[in-house]
Design a protein around this motif. Structure first.
Motif, short mmCIF file in Angstrom:
data_model
loop_
_atom_site.label_atom_id
_atom_site.label_comp_id
_atom_site.label_asym_id
_atom_site.label_seq_id
_atom_site.Cartn_x
_atom_site.Cartn_y
_atom_site.Cartn_z
N GLU A 253 23.25 10.20 -54.15
CA GLU A 253 22.67 10.14 -52.97
C GLU A 253 23.09 9.44 -51.82
O GLU A 253 23.58 8.05 -52.01
CB GLU A 253 21.11 9.91 -52.77
N GLU A 265 20.59 12.55 -44.60
CA GLU A 265 20.56 12.14 -46.02
C GLU A 265 21.59 13.33 -46.53
O GLU A 265 21.50 14.50 -46.29
CB GLU A 265 19.27 12.15 -46.56
N LEU A 267 21.97 14.68 -50.45
CA LEU A 267 21.45 14.64 -51.76
C LEU A 267 22.12 15.70 -52.76
O LEU A 267 21.99 17.11 -52.54
CB LEU A 267 19.95 15.07 -51.95
N ASP A 269 21.48 17.55 -55.55
CA ASP A 269 20.42 17.88 -56.47
C ASP A 269 20.69 19.14 -56.91
O ASP A 269 20.44 19.72 -58.02
CB ASP A 269 19.12 17.71 -55.95
#
Length: 567
Positions: A253, A265, A267, A269
């Motif tokens: 992150e 941001e 991320l 994932d």
């Protein structure tokens, strides 16, 4: 429901959708795929050439053949065997809707191996893709399904392991409870500031500026003060190292803020395969080509729809005004929450310098949004709309049979077509021609070349120098572990080396006493291998025939006789 309640509900939905939501995934559902300590050589989302890494690369103690087990109940939904890419790959659909993927295997196990081998012999092809019915190959949690290996485009023995959601999007396996020990903070290589508007400058420069990192006692970093005006963005080169390994893995992150307000941001994932090539617009592609260091641009560049971006404000860019003081911060984390912070003090200060105008004389302007056709000598280039991420001036020149097609510091998203008018070549010569991209030695690397009349064409997603090349040499074939007219009763395999120095190997076919035999091609070692365990050889005297064809049709036939005692 009255109007006020409905309005409040709609507002709540809108507000909820405005914030990044962590994927809700089952914990403790999947067991580990191998019964060895899990040490990674590659992490999920790691930056690779032209793509984000879609799984975990698990080290296998520098050897092949480690048992791989089903991490949950399900059934084998897909099997793909290829020379390149994932090599021997296995896909399992699980009862909870998720799928797991295993790549670079050395072999499948039990009924899966029997099924694959049977289908390969039925289709007389090593390369194969299968989609078994759900009831054909069911698996239970803990079943032996395969053995780890080094097949395909693997750089060393390991298991590539993925978990995909119901829409076939790869997800970070660590979200599901796969625990990898990691007590180390991410490492920061560099931070770069980018002016993003015509009047923007950074430290009196109108081009990207690398900032000096100053370590702090608490493990964080600070940079020298940046004096700037206008719209600017930042980029960072960072990686993570985990316990028990020195590999440079990706981070999980990255968060940025300006004076405490979130800007962007990133991320790692989940993503979809149809967006993975946008990595080339996410990184500073030119910097990567020049310095072999991937800088992640912490702002949303044009035509970059990556779903990895979360909570973005003004595309992650900041606006610096004269006389203004501020701090831009970057926080980098790995999955275990080991964190590094970089603070960049910024002062709004005007400059007396003026930006240098780019010299575009003689260059070819290409609009990213439009189709473009360019002819240079005997070459023609067709650039479809949206092949490039941004408008660009390209340096394209042709001389005789060579095309200098810009330089590889601009990323290409969709295939561009390069064609060559070969009308001055005879039909006989034409058959042996191909268009290849020149490597650093000036040697042509084969590109799949299409022929239509006297016109040759290729499709490419890489700028560089391309040339017309001729291949008149047939492949070479030499036995590795046997000799003609010799006994080889103790051999478990038959190994043959095949090489082609021109256009490269396209196909091969081997028979034993007139029957097709399955030979596995290891392109990294240029070796074909037949396993006598397939039991095609049932005679004492065996006549082998192998035909190898290169990419322009040159072929070589190898024949030999060997003897084996039959049990």
């Amino acid at each position: 429901m009255n109007r006020i309640s409905l309005w409040l509900l709609l507002c709540l939905c809108f507000i909820t959708d405005g914030f990044a939501q962590a994927p809700q995934v089952p914990q403790d559902y999947f067991s580990n795929p191998m019964e060895i300590p899990l040490i990674l050589s590659g992490s999920f989302g790691e930056l690779r050439s032209n793509h984000f890494h879609s799984g975990l690369d698990i080290k296998t103690q520098q050897r092949e053949g480690i048992p791989v087990y089903a991490p949950a109940d399900g059934f084998v939904s897909r099997i793909k065997v290829s020379h390149y890419g994932y090599g021997k790959a296995l896909y399992i659909k699980h009862t909870n809707g998720y799928s797991t993927v295993y790549a670079h295997l050395s072999n499948y196990a039990g009924p899966i191996q029997d099924y694959v081998k049977g289908q390969q012999y039925k289709k007389e092809s090593y390369v194969i893709e299968l989609f078994p019915e759900a009831e054909l190959l069911p698996v239970k949690k803990g079943d032996l399904i395969a053995y780890s290996g080094n097949s395909g485009s693997s750089g060393g023995p390991h298991l590539h392991f993925e978990i995909r959601d119901g829409n076939s999007r790869p997800m970070n396996p660590m979200l599901f409870g796969v625990d990898i020990p990691d007590g180390k903070k991410p490492l920061i290589n560099s931070v770069i500031a980018y002016p993003q508007s015509s009047e923007a400058h950074i430290n009196n420069a109108f081009k990207p500026v690398k900032l000096r990192l100053i370590p702090q006692k608490d493990g964080s970093f600070k940079t020298e003060k940046v004096k700037a005006i206008g719209q600017i963005g930042f980029g960072i080169s960072a990686y993570d190292q985990m316990d028990g390994a020195s590999n440079k893995n990706g981070v999980y992150e990255i968060k940025t803020s300006y004076n405490g307000e979130t800007k962007l941001e990133v991320l790692f994932d989940r993503f979809s395969f149809n967006e993975t090539r946008y990595l080339n617009q996410y990184i500073d592609y030119g910097y990567w080509q020049r310095n072999k260091s991937r800088v992640q641009r912490l702002f949303v560049a044009p035509n970059n729809p990556l779903s990895l971006f979360k909570n973005q404000d003004a595309s992650g860019l900041i606006e610096v005004e004269e006389g203004f003081q501020g701090v831009y911060s970057i926080t980098v984390k790995d999955f275990q929450d080991n964190t590094v912070r970089i603070d960049i003090p910024i002062e709004g200060a005007a400059t007396t310098s003026t930006p240098k105008q780019s010299d575009t004389d003689g260059l070819n302007f290409v609009s990213a949004a439009e189709n473009t056709s360019i002819t240079k000598g005997k070459f023609s280039v067709f650039i479809p709309s949206n092949s490039l991420y941004e408008d660009v001036y390209l340096d394209i020149e042709a001389e005789a049979d060579t095309l200098d097609f810009h330089y590889d510091e601009v990323p290409i998203h969709k295939n561009i077509t390069i064609s060559f008018d070969a009308s001055n070549y005879s039909d006989q010569d034409l058959a042996k021609l191909f268009i290849g991209r020149l490597n650093y030695k000036g040697e042509p690397y084969y590109n799949t070349t299409y022929r239509k009349g006297k016109k040759l064409s290729i499709r490419t997603r890489t700028f560089g120098t391309y040339a017309l090349a001729t291949d008149l040499q047939a492949p070479t074939i030499s036995p590795e572990n046997f000799q003609d007219q010799k006994w080889i009763s103790n051999n478990k395999t038959l190994k043959i080396k095949i090489e082609d120095e021109g256009s490269g190997i396209k196909s091969y076919r081997a028979t034993l006493n007139g029957k097709f035999i399955l030979m596995e091609y290891n392109y990294k070692k240029d070796v074909l291998t037949y396993d006598f365990g397939d039991n095609i050889s049932t005679d004492t005297e065996n006549n082998l025939k192998l035909v190898v064809v290169d990419n322009v049709g040159n072929s070589t036939t190898f024949e030999a006789t060997f003897f084996r005692k039959q049990s």
